[in-house]
Motif scaffolding. Structure first.
Motif, PDB file in Angstrom:
ATOM      1  N   GLY A   1       7.413   0.372   4.871  1.00 27.61           N
ATOM      2  CA  GLY A   1       6.359  -0.023   3.944  1.00 27.61           C
ATOM      3  C   GLY A   1       5.205  -0.745   4.600  1.00 27.61           C
ATOM      4  N   ALA A   2       5.326  -1.022   5.890  1.00 27.24           N
ATOM      5  CA  ALA A   2       4.210  -1.641   6.607  1.00 27.24           C
ATOM      6  C   ALA A   2       3.097  -0.618   6.816  1.00 27.24           C
ATOM      7  CB  ALA A   2       4.673  -2.198   7.941  1.00 27.24           C
ATOM      8  N   HIS A   3       1.891  -1.101   6.930  1.00 28.36           N
ATOM      9  CA  HIS A   3       0.762  -0.208   7.180  1.00 28.36           C
ATOM     10  C   HIS A   3       0.665   0.205   8.647  1.00 28.36           C
ATOM     11  CE1 HIS A   3      -0.497  -1.036   3.103  1.00 28.36           C
ATOM     12  NE2 HIS A   3      -1.514  -0.212   3.241  1.00 28.36           N
ATOM     13  N   GLY A   4       1.407  -0.472   9.501  1.00 28.26           N
ATOM     14  CA  GLY A   4       1.390  -0.077  10.900  1.00 28.26           C
ATOM     15  C   GLY A   4       2.277  -0.962  11.744  1.00 28.26           C
ATOM     16  N   LEU A   5       2.715  -0.406  12.856  1.00 32.94           N
ATOM     17  CA  LEU A   5       3.425  -1.149  13.906  1.00 32.94           C
ATOM     18  C   LEU A   5       2.415  -1.372  15.014  1.00 32.94           C
ATOM     19  CD1 LEU A   5       4.990  -0.748  16.881  1.00 32.94           C
ATOM     20  CD2 LEU A   5       5.972  -2.320  15.218  1.00 32.94           C
ATOM     21  N   LEU A   6       2.154  -2.619  15.351  1.00 31.85           N
ATOM     22  CA  LEU A   6       1.168  -2.948  16.374  1.00 31.85           C
ATOM     23  C   LEU A   6       1.871  -3.172  17.708  1.00 31.85           C
ATOM     24  CD1 LEU A   6      -1.058  -5.404  14.298  1.00 31.85           C
ATOM     25  CD2 LEU A   6      -1.263  -2.911  14.550  1.00 31.85           C
ATOM     26  N   PHE A   7       1.364  -2.498  18.741  1.00 26.44           N
ATOM     27  CA  PHE A   7       2.034  -2.522  20.039  1.00 26.44           C
ATOM     28  C   PHE A   7       0.983  -2.570  21.145  1.00 26.44           C
ATOM     29  CE2 PHE A   7       5.133  -0.526  23.156  1.00 26.44           C
ATOM     30  CZ  PHE A   7       6.106  -1.503  23.040  1.00 26.44           C
ATOM     31  N   PRO A   8       0.320  -3.738  21.313  1.00 28.74           N
ATOM     32  CA  PRO A   8      -0.766  -3.845  22.286  1.00 28.74           C
ATOM     33  C   PRO A   8      -0.297  -4.200  23.698  1.00 28.74           C
ATOM     34  CG  PRO A   8      -0.624  -5.866  21.045  1.00 28.74           C
ATOM     35  CD  PRO A   8       0.461  -4.964  20.506  1.00 28.74           C
ATOM     36  N   THR A   9       0.864  -3.732  24.081  1.00 27.91           N
ATOM     37  CA  THR A   9       1.491  -4.103  25.347  1.00 27.91           C
ATOM     38  C   THR A   9       0.640  -3.714  26.558  1.00 27.91           C
ATOM     39  OG1 THR A   9       3.488  -3.751  26.676  1.00 27.91           O
ATOM     40  CG2 THR A   9       2.769  -1.927  25.315  1.00 27.91           C
TER      41      THR A   9
ATOM     42  N   GLU B   1      11.134 -16.050   1.125  1.00 27.90           N
ATOM     43  CA  GLU B   1       9.798 -16.574   1.425  1.00 27.90           C
ATOM     44  C   GLU B   1       8.861 -15.516   2.008  1.00 27.90           C
ATOM     45  OE1 GLU B   1      12.461 -17.699   4.981  1.00 27.90           O
ATOM     46  OE2 GLU B   1      12.603 -17.627   2.791  1.00 27.90           O
ATOM     47  N   ILE B   2       9.382 -14.351   2.366  1.00 27.71           N
ATOM     48  CA  ILE B   2       8.528 -13.293   2.927  1.00 27.71           C
ATOM     49  C   ILE B   2       7.933 -12.499   1.784  1.00 27.71           C
ATOM     50  CG2 ILE B   2       8.427 -11.218   4.345  1.00 27.71           C
ATOM     51  CD1 ILE B   2      10.587 -12.335   6.088  1.00 27.71           C
ATOM     52  N   GLU B   3       6.612 -12.574   1.645  1.00 25.65           N
ATOM     53  CA  GLU B   3       5.892 -11.869   0.580  1.00 25.65           C
ATOM     54  C   GLU B   3       5.530 -10.474   1.074  1.00 25.65           C
ATOM     55  OE1 GLU B   3       2.907 -10.012  -1.079  1.00 25.65           O
ATOM     56  OE2 GLU B   3       1.865 -11.587   0.043  1.00 25.65           O
ATOM     57  N   THR B   4       5.820  -9.464   0.273  1.00 22.99           N
ATOM     58  CA  THR B   4       5.655  -8.079   0.730  1.00 22.99           C
ATOM     59  C   THR B   4       4.621  -7.293  -0.071  1.00 22.99           C
ATOM     60  OG1 THR B   4       7.502  -7.388  -0.698  1.00 22.99           O
ATOM     61  CG2 THR B   4       8.025  -7.967   1.598  1.00 22.99           C
ATOM     62  N   LYS B   5       3.896  -7.932  -0.996  1.00 27.15           N
ATOM     63  CA  LYS B   5       2.916  -7.193  -1.799  1.00 27.15           C
ATOM     64  C   LYS B   5       1.606  -6.992  -1.054  1.00 27.15           C
ATOM     65  CE  LYS B   5       4.864  -8.707  -6.218  1.00 27.15           C
ATOM     66  NZ  LYS B   5       4.624  -9.444  -7.493  1.00 27.15           N
ATOM     67  N   THR B   6       1.274  -7.922  -0.190  1.00 29.51           N
ATOM     68  CA  THR B   6       0.051  -7.804   0.608  1.00 29.51           C
ATOM     69  C   THR B   6       0.254  -6.777   1.713  1.00 29.51           C
ATOM     70  OG1 THR B   6      -0.463 -10.123   0.176  1.00 29.51           O
ATOM     71  CG2 THR B   6      -1.596  -9.087   2.031  1.00 29.51           C
ATOM     72  N   PRO B   7      -0.748  -5.914   2.005  1.00 32.40           N
ATOM     73  CA  PRO B   7      -0.609  -4.997   3.145  1.00 32.40           C
ATOM     74  C   PRO B   7      -0.223  -5.774   4.401  1.00 32.40           C
ATOM     75  CG  PRO B   7      -2.546  -4.438   1.876  1.00 32.40           C
ATOM     76  CD  PRO B   7      -2.019  -5.724   1.291  1.00 32.40           C
ATOM     77  N   ARG B   8       0.720  -5.202   5.150  1.00 34.82           N
ATOM     78  CA  ARG B   8       1.233  -5.934   6.316  1.00 34.82           C
ATOM     79  C   ARG B   8       1.312  -5.036   7.538  1.00 34.82           C
ATOM     80  NH1 ARG B   8       5.696  -4.892   3.069  1.00 34.82           N
ATOM     81  NH2 ARG B   8       7.488  -3.868   4.081  1.00 34.82           N
TER      82      ARG B   8
END
Length: 408
Positions: free
Chosen positions: A309-317, A227-234
């Motif tokens: 393949g992700a466009h970024g790791l978000l870490f707003p800690t 169910e996890i779609e990976t074609k869209t930028p994530r």
């Protein structure tokens, strides 16, 4: 000191038995267990259990770690576990295993005796997991003139940001710091930032050394659920969902992104504490299942697949003592986009984008710009990642320095 004589406290790992995947602090204690076993063939290990202390040796440690890692089953409950009605509790089955391997056992009043009679001269007691870090325990060790106490402190968040801790944690943490200040010969700091924040809490005669934590082993990739779609930028954010990690900001950001070009946000981590308002917001969010996805039970291998393949790791800690997720992203070639904290500059240098957590516009703009990047055309990153080898080389030198009377 010639060869190091070591006694590692494994109370933290014992407390985690049956409670799901290991946390960052757990993994540090787990890495120390391997190092102690490799370094000292006669090493000793201590745990505080529900029935007192158990001191055990190499064979007991290997059996405990094999079960903890899932290679062996926990044993059947022993008589003591059955008598207390806790035989089916995984932690108590772990305690039963350790009782079988005990070199000695005691209640607290006899801990001094157990340590003095079973540890070699010059042994270093290591506490690296923030568990069993009490004045009673450390005093019992230091009462032996030929033993040394070494503590690894991961952060001072409960003191500096009590709003991000349970109410009972801050006074408990204050007691831990006082015990460390009163009894430790050496404090290992996971970052220079932690060392600097400790300066007002430790007396000058307590040695301290900075040793960045090593990276955990890179796990094999596992397929993602269908169910996890990976074609869209994530974009991905990793870690326990709790107020300190500031997931609220990311929901705010995603509400500002244009619908036609909106990337996907994947929130990977277990739900933590004191976040019911956020959980309610996440559960009923109109973008949930459309552009915002929550994953509470992915394996480590699936997390790696999601992150690659992700466009970024978000870490707003809002606060960190070290911060593993951005380093894990860098190892996979993924750009970290982080809050502007000194400790993250220290560990990530110029390999991350740093943004003010109060500037929603900057986060939105950066994420939209980044989502349009062609990842295939980016040059490969070669960050200088911390290693456990470097960490333990630094720690070994510091341990020998306190025995010889010099400063680390």
């Amino acid at each position: 000191m010639g060869d190091l004589a070591l006694c590692l406290d494994l109370t933290r790992l014992l407390s985690r038995v049956g409670r799901g995947p290991l946390t960052g602090v757990d993994r540090v204690e787990r890495a120390y267990a391997d190092w102690v076993l490799d370094t000292d063939p006669e090493s000793r290990f201590l745990v505080r259990t529900s029935r007192g202390y158990i001191l055990f040796g190499v064979e007991g440690a290997k059996a405990f770690l094999a079960a903890l890692d899932g290679h062996d089953p926990w044993p059947r409950p022993d008589l003591l576990s059955r008598l207390t009605g806790k035989g089916d509790n995984p932690r108590h089955r772990a305690e039963a295993l350790l009782r079988r391997h005990a070199l000695d056992r005691c209640l607290h009043p006899n801990l001094f005796r157990v340590m003095s009679q079973n540890l070699r001269e010059g042994t270093v007691y290591l506490n690296v997991g923030h568990s069993n870090l009490s004045a009673d325990c450390l005093a019992a060790v230091r009462a032996n003139a030929d033993l040394r106490v070494v503590v690894l402190l991961h952060d001072l968040i409960p003191l500096e940001h009590p709003e991000f801790s349970r109410p009972e944690i801050t006074p408990h943490f204050e007691a831990m710091i006082r015990a460390t200040a009163d009894h430790a010969n050496l404090v290992i700091c996971n970052s220079a930032d932690t060392r600097d924040k400790l300066s007002s809490h430790l007396p000058e005669d307590v040695a301290r050394v900075v040793a960045h934590l090593g990276m955990p082993h890179l796990v094999e990739k596992h397929p993602l659920p269908s169910e996890i779609e990976t074609k869209t930028p994530r974009f991905v954010t990793l870690g326990t969902i709790e107020p300190r990690k500031n997931h609220q900001l990311l929901l705010d950001v995603w509400e500002t992104l244009p619908e036609d070009d909106r990337p996907h946000l994947h929130i990977a981590g277990n739900r933590g504490w004191a976040s019911q308002d956020f959980f309610d917001r996440l559960d009923r969010h109109p973008l949930r299942g459309i552009a915002i996805f929550e994953h509470n039970d992915l394996s480590d291998g699936q997390v790696r697949t999601l992150l690659e393949g992700a466009h970024g790791l978000l870490f707003p800690t809002f606060a960190e003592g070290f911060g593993y997720p951005p380093l894990e992203a860098l190892r996979l070639g993924v750009l970290p986009i982080c809050s502007d904290l000194p400790v993250l500059h220290e560990t990530l240098n110029d390999c991350s984008v740093y943004l003010n957590t109060n500037d929603l516009y900057s986060w939105s703009e950066r994420i939209m710009k980044r989502s349009k990047a062609n990842l295939a055309l980016e040059p490969a990153r070669s960050p200088d990642l911390p290693t456990w080898q470097a960490h333990f080389d630094t720690v070994s030198r510091a341990l020998r320095a306190i025995e010889s009377g010099t400063r680390a």
